[in-house]
Design a protein around this motif. Sequence first.
Motif, PDB file in Angstrom:
ATOM      1  N   GLN A 223       0.952  -1.159   0.077  1.00 48.80           N
ATOM      2  CA  GLN A 223       0.034  -0.094   0.025  1.00 48.80           C
ATOM      3  C   GLN A 223       0.880   1.277   0.120  1.00 48.80           C
ATOM      4  OE1 GLN A 223      -2.266  -1.450   3.636  1.00 48.80           O
ATOM      5  NE2 GLN A 223      -4.168  -0.415   2.513  1.00 48.80           N
TER       6      GLN A 223
ATOM      7  N   LYS B 243      -0.754   9.119   1.245  1.00 46.08           N
ATOM      8  CA  LYS B 243      -1.416   9.958  -0.082  1.00 46.08           C
ATOM      9  C   LYS B 243      -0.838  11.062  -0.263  1.00 46.08           C
ATOM     10  CE  LYS B 243      -5.653   9.413  -0.646  1.00 46.08           C
ATOM     11  NZ  LYS B 243      -7.371   9.515  -0.453  1.00 46.08           N
TER      12      LYS B 243
ATOM     13  N   ASN C 243      -4.015  12.733   4.459  1.00 45.78           N
ATOM     14  CA  ASN C 243      -4.204  11.337   4.934  1.00 45.78           C
ATOM     15  C   ASN C 243      -5.153  11.151   5.880  1.00 45.78           C
ATOM     16  OD1 ASN C 243      -2.218   9.552   3.443  1.00 45.78           O
ATOM     17  ND2 ASN C 243      -1.195  11.615   3.479  1.00 45.78           N
TER      18      ASN C 243
ATOM     19  N   LYS D 232     -10.764   8.679   8.958  1.00 51.95           N
ATOM     20  CA  LYS D 232     -10.051   7.719   8.092  1.00 51.95           C
ATOM     21  C   LYS D 232      -8.761   8.001   7.952  1.00 51.95           C
ATOM     22  CE  LYS D 232     -10.120   4.263   4.502  1.00 51.95           C
ATOM     23  NZ  LYS D 232     -10.777   3.857   3.259  1.00 51.95           N
ATOM     24  N   ASN D 233      -7.792   7.122   8.784  1.00 56.33           N
ATOM     25  CA  ASN D 233      -6.344   7.460   8.251  1.00 56.33           C
ATOM     26  C   ASN D 233      -6.029   6.555   7.081  1.00 56.33           C
ATOM     27  OD1 ASN D 233      -3.429   7.512   8.464  1.00 56.33           O
ATOM     28  ND2 ASN D 233      -3.331   6.256  10.450  1.00 56.33           N
ATOM     29  N   HIS D 234      -5.413   7.265   6.199  1.00 51.21           N
ATOM     30  CA  HIS D 234      -5.098   6.566   4.799  1.00 51.21           C
ATOM     31  C   HIS D 234      -3.563   6.415   4.719  1.00 51.21           C
ATOM     32  CE1 HIS D 234      -9.179   7.710   2.723  1.00 51.21           C
ATOM     33  NE2 HIS D 234      -8.951   8.699   3.833  1.00 51.21           N
TER      34      HIS D 234
ATOM     35  N   ALA E 113       0.434   4.917   6.345  1.00 54.60           N
ATOM     36  CA  ALA E 113       1.150   3.718   7.032  1.00 54.60           C
ATOM     37  C   ALA E 113       1.566   4.077   8.193  1.00 54.60           C
ATOM     38  CB  ALA E 113       2.274   3.516   6.365  1.00 54.60           C
TER      39      ALA E 113
ATOM     40  N   PRO F  69      -2.528   2.709  11.584  1.00 60.27           N
ATOM     41  CA  PRO F  69      -2.319   2.924  10.091  1.00 60.27           C
ATOM     42  C   PRO F  69      -3.799   2.201   9.103  1.00 60.27           C
ATOM     43  CG  PRO F  69      -0.509   2.143  11.033  1.00 60.27           C
ATOM     44  CD  PRO F  69      -1.382   2.170  12.166  1.00 60.27           C
ATOM     45  N   TYR F  70      -3.867   2.829   8.384  1.00 57.74           N
ATOM     46  CA  TYR F  70      -4.931   2.346   7.422  1.00 57.74           C
ATOM     47  C   TYR F  70      -6.177   1.994   7.940  1.00 57.74           C
ATOM     48  CZ  TYR F  70      -0.759   1.840   4.505  1.00 57.74           C
ATOM     49  OH  TYR F  70       0.330   2.124   3.849  1.00 57.74           O
ATOM     50  N   SER F  71      -6.645   2.925   9.238  1.00 56.12           N
ATOM     51  CA  SER F  71      -7.672   2.516   9.922  1.00 56.12           C
ATOM     52  C   SER F  71      -8.620   3.527  10.147  1.00 56.12           C
ATOM     53  CB  SER F  71      -7.377   2.089  11.369  1.00 56.12           C
ATOM     54  OG  SER F  71      -6.335   0.857  11.247  1.00 56.12           O
ATOM     55  N   GLU F  72      -9.826   3.266  10.718  1.00 56.56           N
ATOM     56  CA  GLU F  72     -10.964   4.342  10.772  1.00 56.56           C
ATOM     57  C   GLU F  72     -11.163   4.364  12.463  1.00 56.56           C
ATOM     58  OE1 GLU F  72     -14.099   2.827   8.426  1.00 56.56           O
ATOM     59  OE2 GLU F  72     -13.352   3.425   6.779  1.00 56.56           O
TER      60      GLU F  72
END
Length: 366
Positions: A24, A28, A277, A297-299, A301, A325-328
């Motif tokens: 991933q 962003k 992000n 939302k955390n986009h 790493a 990371p990558y979580s909500e």
Amino acid sequence: MNLKYLLGYFLLPFCALFLNAQNQVFFKPPAGYAVTSTDLHIHTAFSDGSVWPNIRVDEALKEGLDLISITDHLEYQPHKEDIPHPDRNRSFDIAIDRASNSELTVIKGAEITRSMPPGHINAVFIKDANKLLFPDDAKAAIVEANNQGGFVFWNHPNWERQRPDGIARLDPLHKELIRENLLHGIEVANHTTFSEEALTLALDNNLTVLGTSDIHGLTTWEFKIPEGGHRPITFVLSEDSSNAAIKKALFQGNTMVWFKDLMIGKAALLSNIIQANLTASNISYHEDEIIGEVKLKNHAAAPLHLHYKGPYTFHEDSSVFIIPPYSEKILQIKTLTRKTRLELPFTLLNGIVGAKQYLNFSVSTP
């Protein structure tokens, strides 16, 4: 020892390297920009590293990096009896051959290795490392790197072998190099160390902020990658992902360092990356309640360690929380009256913008 266990012992770190490949994007990019992940301080067996240059390429590919520079020591050659090589570009040649037909970019670099001052200096985006060999004149090597169009930065200015107190500080020669625009950046993170003093020097002298692995062994072991670790990475924010744009952005100081869980950089640039992000949903309410729900939302790493600084309180959380990371994360916000839109001000507690200074930013619901 049983052969299969012996093979497993030696193959384990390499299996881990493949099984823990980054698939991933790390961060962003903000709209209209490219974000390039780089490691600009790497060693191989062609100086004092433990591996062949092709392994450095394989590591970077598996870890999801976009660009690396092999920066073997010019003067320090402890393996020269076993690996005699008059050409200081040789490790680059092997690495770029290995990286051909891959998505990894390898740029030419070298480490000018001197006592303090000036200490160890990296030059990347150079044309010929051999021409940087000036045994009796460290400044001449730095001048030559600049003449080749190189980006030049100071390595581990807090290194305890050269700064026994661990404090990065400028000597007269460093001030001279900065004044003459011969020194362009400074490592604030190197291997496992972070220097607030180096960050202050960067901000006070308009030097580019850098973080590098300075890897000599295997990254998968030294940075505990199978357990979720990562090497220090410098992210370059540029107009596009071309080498020319990345080099231009380095000279402009458009960088962010990811070191352990810390994100380090100049406030405006770090804010741009974090706001790209961390996104917020519309605010919603259940039936007759006036407790609003917002999904963050955390986009990225990296985990986001957030401290809410606004006027409201939360129903299920304190004002300090972490989004992995990558979580909500769903916030239940006691808004007192129904709102159609909210602005949520935060301090990013793992976002470093100065010595003991943390990033302040806001996220708005649509």
